[in-house]
Design a protein around this motif. Structure first.
Motif, mmCIF file in Angstrom:
data_model
loop_
_atom_site.group_PDB
_atom_site.id
_atom_site.type_symbol
_atom_site.label_atom_id
_atom_site.label_comp_id
_atom_site.label_asym_id
_atom_site.label_seq_id
_atom_site.Cartn_x
_atom_site.Cartn_y
_atom_site.Cartn_z
ATOM 1 N N ARG A 66 0.828 -1.203 0.000
ATOM 2 C CA ARG A 66 0.000 0.000 0.000
ATOM 3 C C ARG A 66 0.870 1.264 0.000
ATOM 4 N NH1 ARG A 66 -5.259 -0.003 2.044
ATOM 5 N NH2 ARG A 66 -4.769 1.628 3.566
ATOM 6 N N MET A 67 1.931 1.257 0.782
ATOM 7 C CA MET A 67 2.802 2.419 0.811
ATOM 8 C C MET A 67 3.538 2.594 -0.510
ATOM 9 S SD MET A 67 4.290 2.609 4.730
ATOM 10 C CE MET A 67 4.983 0.961 4.755
ATOM 11 N N ARG A 68 4.016 1.493 -1.065
ATOM 12 C CA ARG A 68 4.701 1.579 -2.361
ATOM 13 C C ARG A 68 3.740 2.029 -3.452
ATOM 14 N NH1 ARG A 68 9.469 -0.038 -4.536
ATOM 15 N NH2 ARG A 68 10.148 -1.064 -2.607
ATOM 16 N N ALA A 69 2.510 1.541 -3.398
ATOM 17 C CA ALA A 69 1.516 1.948 -4.389
ATOM 18 C C ALA A 69 1.196 3.438 -4.270
ATOM 19 C CB ALA A 69 0.247 1.114 -4.228
ATOM 20 N N ALA A 70 1.108 3.932 -3.034
ATOM 21 C CA ALA A 70 0.825 5.357 -2.827
ATOM 22 C C ALA A 70 1.949 6.216 -3.396
ATOM 23 C CB ALA A 70 0.642 5.632 -1.336
ATOM 24 N N LEU A 71 3.194 5.829 -3.158
ATOM 25 C CA LEU A 71 4.321 6.580 -3.710
ATOM 26 C C LEU A 71 4.317 6.538 -5.237
ATOM 27 C CD1 LEU A 71 7.155 5.490 -1.242
ATOM 28 C CD2 LEU A 71 6.098 7.749 -1.400
ATOM 29 N N ALA A 72 3.989 5.370 -5.801
ATOM 30 C CA ALA A 72 3.953 5.254 -7.260
ATOM 31 C C ALA A 72 2.853 6.130 -7.849
ATOM 32 C CB ALA A 72 3.742 3.792 -7.651
ATOM 33 N N TYR A 73 1.693 6.147 -7.216
ATOM 34 C CA TYR A 73 0.585 6.978 -7.699
ATOM 35 C C TYR A 73 0.946 8.458 -7.669
ATOM 36 C CZ TYR A 73 -3.611 9.819 -7.122
ATOM 37 O OH TYR A 73 -4.538 10.829 -7.223
ATOM 38 N N ALA A 74 1.618 8.892 -6.608
ATOM 39 C CA ALA A 74 1.953 10.312 -6.463
ATOM 40 C C ALA A 74 3.200 10.707 -7.237
ATOM 41 C CB ALA A 74 2.157 10.647 -4.983
ATOM 42 N N GLY A 75 3.863 9.757 -7.840
ATOM 43 C CA GLY A 75 5.069 10.067 -8.598
ATOM 44 C C GLY A 75 4.745 10.768 -9.917
ATOM 45 N N PRO A 76 5.764 11.315 -10.572
ATOM 46 C CA PRO A 76 5.545 12.016 -11.848
ATOM 47 C C PRO A 76 5.108 11.050 -12.941
ATOM 48 C CG PRO A 76 7.886 11.736 -11.427
ATOM 49 C CD PRO A 76 7.185 11.291 -10.179
ATOM 50 N N LYS A 77 4.238 11.516 -13.805
ATOM 51 C CA LYS A 77 3.761 10.672 -14.900
ATOM 52 C C LYS A 77 4.841 10.529 -15.963
ATOM 53 C CE LYS A 77 -1.128 11.912 -14.424
ATOM 54 N NZ LYS A 77 -2.322 12.471 -15.098
ATOM 55 N N GLY A 78 4.971 9.328 -16.481
ATOM 56 C CA GLY A 78 5.826 9.104 -17.635
ATOM 57 C C GLY A 78 7.304 8.921 -17.344
ATOM 58 N N ARG A 79 7.716 9.030 -16.102
ATOM 59 C CA ARG A 79 9.132 8.812 -15.780
ATOM 60 C C ARG A 79 9.264 8.333 -14.343
ATOM 61 N NH1 ARG A 79 11.150 12.664 -12.402
ATOM 62 N NH2 ARG A 79 10.098 14.704 -12.334
ATOM 63 N N GLU A 80 10.432 7.798 -14.035
ATOM 64 C CA GLU A 80 10.701 7.350 -12.683
ATOM 65 C C GLU A 80 10.973 8.563 -11.785
ATOM 66 O OE1 GLU A 80 10.695 4.220 -11.435
ATOM 67 O OE2 GLU A 80 9.928 3.576 -13.389
ATOM 68 N N PRO A 81 10.464 8.581 -10.564
ATOM 69 C CA PRO A 81 10.748 9.708 -9.663
ATOM 70 C C PRO A 81 12.211 9.712 -9.243
ATOM 71 C CG PRO A 81 9.594 7.967 -8.488
ATOM 72 C CD PRO A 81 9.601 7.560 -9.927
ATOM 73 N N GLN A 82 12.733 10.907 -9.041
ATOM 74 C CA GLN A 82 14.072 11.037 -8.493
ATOM 75 C C GLN A 82 14.038 10.678 -7.004
ATOM 76 O OE1 GLN A 82 16.840 11.856 -10.391
ATOM 77 N NE2 GLN A 82 15.370 11.638 -12.076
ATOM 78 N N PRO A 83 15.161 10.200 -6.458
ATOM 79 C CA PRO A 83 15.177 9.884 -5.022
ATOM 80 C C PRO A 83 14.732 11.073 -4.173
ATOM 81 C CG PRO A 83 17.157 9.041 -6.067
ATOM 82 C CD PRO A 83 16.443 9.869 -7.099
ATOM 83 N N GLY A 84 13.744 10.853 -3.319
ATOM 84 C CA GLY A 84 13.248 11.910 -2.447
ATOM 85 C C GLY A 84 12.255 12.853 -3.102
ATOM 86 N N GLU A 85 11.867 12.591 -4.353
ATOM 87 C CA GLU A 85 10.914 13.470 -5.032
ATOM 88 C C GLU A 85 9.497 13.289 -4.490
ATOM 89 O OE1 GLU A 85 9.751 14.743 -9.638
ATOM 90 O OE2 GLU A 85 11.060 13.019 -9.255
#
Length: 331
Positions: A66-85
């Motif tokens: 659930r926590m990993r999914a929440a971070l993935a959902y809130a991450g930027p679209k179309g690219r991997e988030p930068q560490p700490g983004e």
């Protein structure tokens, strides 16, 4: 001739990401859109848990998923988030830190995440989104690979939405008591948000912490004493007799050399702390200082006897070896 399985590159995600992936990740790994749709069909082996976020297995999600999914959902679209983004914050951080008032991580119904203020991501299902008003704060990578805000920042993000002052008081007190953050760091984070002191729950917590109160009970006692017209005592000061450590009472009036001890097993970190409280009161009494003892229940239901005793002592002191006693404020 053996045909290549288009899902073979997806298999490592099970180990690396606890079976949580974004649709964009799957496409970059070569999974065809049709295959993704087929595996997401009703009764299929995959499940859509949030917009753009897929769990590569069926069934109930674990806390980590659930926590990993929440971070993935809130991450930027179309690219991997930068560490700490994108950072975990709020109760997800506080429960993981072991603060009793935050509950067990497995019991959390929501996951709080922190993103940059200008991004357009809203709350969705079990995800609560917080926005940094300025530059994203520094976070850290946990042992499980997820990125998290500090405990102090998690409390500051939670504070505006935690309208009940009692739990916020408890969380802040536990964080400082258990040394998950320094008092100055917590105050800086709580006051960094524009208009923070206009929120009654934040203003009250800041006042309690600044005064030295380190528990919900002590915060409530401050209100009772102030309402009765008693002068503000020192909260949790370190007392010295002839320069040697004497005790740390819950409250202390230095002009009268009178101490207040609030006895409650529920508000001590460990059972041994309660025994130390008894020893502390005995040391104060041996030094000739009157100690008024009470309980949280008495302060809430019938504080009059305690207030009467305190008023009499505070107005007629000083007592004991007052000229040999010095003190230092709580840190």
């Amino acid at each position: 001739m053996t045909r290549a399985n288009p899902l073979d590159p997806v298999v490592p995600l099970g180990a690396d990401q606890q079976h949580i992936a974004t649709r964009a990740q799957l496409r970059r790994l070569g999974a065809p859109s049709g295959t993704i749709a087929h595996r997401l069909r009703p009764g299929g082996p995959w499940q859509q848990v949030l917009p753009r976020v897929i769990c590569l297995q069926s069934g109930r999600l674990t806390v980590h998923q659930r926590m990993r999914a929440a971070l993935a959902y809130a991450g930027p679209k179309g690219r991997e988030p930068q560490p700490g983004e994108v950072l975990l914050t709020g109760f997800a951080v506080l429960a993981d830190a072991g603060l009793p008032s935050a509950g067990h991580p497995g019991d959390l119904s929501e996951v709080d995440v922190l993103i940059q203020g200008q991004r357009h991501v809203g709350d969705r299902q079990f995800v609560r989104v917080h926005r940094a008003s300025g530059v994203m704060p520094g976070g850290f990578e946990r042992d499980d690979g997820l990125w998290s805000a500090t405990v102090a920042r998690a409390l500051a993000d939670l504070a505006p939405r935690e309208t009940g002052p009692r739990r916020l008081r408890a969380l802040c007190a536990e964080a400082v008591q258990r040394r998950h953050c320094e008092l100055g760091e917590l105050l800086d984070q709580l006051l960094a948000r524009p208009g923070a002191l206009a929120l009654p729950q934040v203003a009250r917590v800041v006042e309690d912490l600044t005064a030295g109160a380190r528990s919900v009970v002590e915060g409530e006692a401050r209100e009772v004493l102030a309402h009765a017209g008693l002068p503000e005592p020192l909260w949790n000061p370190v007392l010295f007799l002839d320069g040697r450590f004497l005790a740390v009472p819950d409250a202390y009036w230095p002009h009268a050399c009178v101490a207040l001890e609030i006895d409650s097993r529920a508000y001590h970190l460990r059972p041994a702390d309660h025994e130390r409280g008894l020893t502390r009161a005995n040391r104060l009494t041996a030094a000739g200082l009157p100690v008024v003892r009470t309980t949280p229940t008495q302060l809430r239901r019938d504080p009059a006897p305690v207030l009467h005793e305190l008023t009499a002592l505070v107005t007629t002191g000083p007592y004991g070896r007052h000229h040999r006693i010095t003190w230092r404020r709580a840190r």
